[in-house]
Design an enzyme around this catalytic site. Sequence first.
Site, PDB file in Angstrom:
ATOM      1  N   SER A 586       0.904  -1.002   0.268  1.00 40.82           N
ATOM      2  CA  SER A 586       0.124   0.062   0.020  1.00 40.82           C
ATOM      3  C   SER A 586       0.930   1.265   0.009  1.00 40.82           C
ATOM      4  O   SER A 586       1.578   1.421  -1.045  1.00 40.82           O
ATOM      5  CB  SER A 586      -0.980  -0.202   1.228  1.00 40.82           C
ATOM      6  OG  SER A 586      -2.008   0.858   0.923  1.00 40.82           O
ATOM      7  N   HIS A 701      -8.052  -4.870  -0.722  1.00 48.71           N
ATOM      8  CA  HIS A 701      -6.886  -4.296  -0.343  1.00 48.71           C
ATOM      9  C   HIS A 701      -5.994  -5.289   0.314  1.00 48.71           C
ATOM     10  O   HIS A 701      -4.872  -5.010   0.454  1.00 48.71           O
ATOM     11  CB  HIS A 701      -7.146  -3.012   0.430  1.00 48.71           C
ATOM     12  CG  HIS A 701      -5.965  -2.244   0.473  1.00 48.71           C
ATOM     13  ND1 HIS A 701      -5.194  -1.732  -0.543  1.00 48.71           N
ATOM     14  CD2 HIS A 701      -5.137  -1.479   1.585  1.00 48.71           C
ATOM     15  CE1 HIS A 701      -4.153  -0.952  -0.428  1.00 48.71           C
ATOM     16  NE2 HIS A 701      -4.098  -0.807   0.964  1.00 48.71           N
TER      17      HIS A 701
END
Length: 727
Positions: A586, A701
């Site tokens: 991320s 995610h």
Amino acid sequence: MLSSFSRRALTAAASLLILGALPLSTQAQMTNITTTAKQTPTNPNIAKADVADPRQYLEEVEGEKALAWVKAQNERSLAHLTADPRFAQNQADMLKIVEATDRIPSPSFSKGGHVDNFWQDKDHVRGIWRRMKKVMYLGGSNSWDTILDFDALAKAEGKNWVYKGASCLPPEETRCLINLSNGGKDAVTVREFDVKTKTFVEGGFSLPEGKQVVTWKDADTLYVAREWTPGEVTPSGYAFVTKALKRGQTLDQAVEIHRGDKSDMMAYRTVIRDVAGRYVIDIAERRPTFFEVDTTYYTDKGEVKLPLPLTSEMNAYYKGQAVFSLKDSWTSAKGTVFKEGSVIAFDLFAALKDPKNLEPVVVFAPNDHQSVQGMGQTKNRLVLQVLSNVTGQVMVVNYEGGKWSLTPLRLPENSTLSLGSLDDETDELFVWSSGYLQPSSLYLADAGWGTVTNLKASPQRFNAEGLKVEQHWATSKDGTKIPYFLVMKKDTKLDGNTPTLLYAYGGFEVSLTPSYSGGIGKLWLEKGGAYVLANIRGGGEFGPKWHEAGLKTHRQVIYDDFQAVAEDLIRTKVTSPRRLGIMGGSNGGLLMGVQLTQRPDLWNAVVVQVPLLDMMRFHTLLAGASWQGEYGRPDDATEGAFLKTISPYHNLKAGVKYPEPFFVTSTKDDRVHPGHARKMAALMEDMGLPFLYYENTDGGHSAAANLKETAKRNALEYTYLAQKLMD
């Protein structure tokens, strides 16, 4: 008890922080906030195609041409990695770890003296929500009563449901809003569930898929912030309009009760309750940026705002006191200076009657090497989770007779401590203790009496014999000392030949602390590798200043810190560039992309997980606009010019020898757009540069929607690392 969420809860739901907080092999975190932002070029948050970029078609998530490219890259990379005999062994070892039935069932206090648990194993891939009497759990029983089986639900409805948490109506908490994600996306469907009957309520509340903030006002009323009409979202793709939805109403019958600004990151209306679940007051929160919140209180005499800085956050309502944390230093109207990172408190309703004379008191003021990592409430106490020199401490706070007192709980020293569930019917709480070589232990503490009992200890998942943990300090380019942890064999020869994996995050005030990972231990440490965690700036290990040192145009210090740790490992002959690999996800994926392009000479392996890489367009993709408070604005002359200098997608150069990176992302990631990883990999392809690429079609995610996918992804990553660093 706050029905709204704190900055850290928002972080988990609406930011980059889930993936970066821990290596993917250790994560088991779920989120509640979601969005309806579509992942196609029709999304108003995706800018018009830039004809100068021939790879922009890869931003069309489900586009035929884009998916054909993904399919080809997956087939090529999987064929290479799965052909290695180590892959099958890594996958089997990892699956055994994540599906182990002798794990500690993570307990959550529930009403009526019960404990709840969300559980996954090989027979419950999507998981079950289950419950037992607290006294039975404390006594070691394993006789759980299943409340909801998500595998059975998915099979019955033909959906790839991933459980994203529940919100139950206080004080009884028998009616719950269940968040269900299709494939692991942030976007969820919300459905009302009756815990007593173990069934979804016929004709009950049911909200279609969306990124939405939903709060119980009462048994027959919800406050819902979502995309009510197409395009009615902020540039970040989040809601800014809240409506009250009554039982039995359709969405088009809901009545608007709050509207933020379309330019906000997000906005919503919610309620504050006390620890017993009793209603206190309505509030509305506008979040202009990721780190700011503008709160309005709805009193009998109208709307009231308090003269607090936008970077303060209400974390608890305790014995009539509003408890806030301060990100920045603040001077009150009476001239009192409150240090950044402090916890302050004041009588809420007295302040609402006379906001001009608001004068808080300090509950806790951290020193330069401390930070408050979490806060919670039992029936009669407030509890703080504090980090001091990257080790944990839990403080019990009492407010009696107008005075505040703090008492530390006697928990293991030199350990990572984290708050588990806190009981609002007693003063009991669960606390977790962990370390690199110490499996997680669960403690039961009583915040009233100060007693601590060691309940359970997790089994060892790898052979830690002969391993050691050390903390070292590297010196960054500007002279700042950067701490890092090193885990390796005690008899390691300092000859530069140790395969070493370096991990970091460096953003959003997220603190990384020592934690036990069966995956890292089994797939890396057991095989002779060393593991390093760098506490670089951008994180929250030493409070807000540590984070703010790397904000926006100052971000290069974060990358300098990481490089300084690498150079220290090489200087001390722990490893060498030939044997040094790096990993991050991320925001940490951005870190990896920057390190790939800035210092390709330092690494031989780079694992880039669900990354940001195009820093000139990140704000146009999905939730990207919400992170401009962290990274800066690409459309600002100064900030945009700086972002261009660090953007990995814009800094690959011909004629440079780069290590072969491994990009990992997910088609269903509706937070960090998979187009980042796709375009970077495609650019390397166009330049004739080597790379590996794996895009999971599910997973959101976290890049994995269930335990089997988690095992596969980890097996792929550590097979790649072994090829690059051990062979």
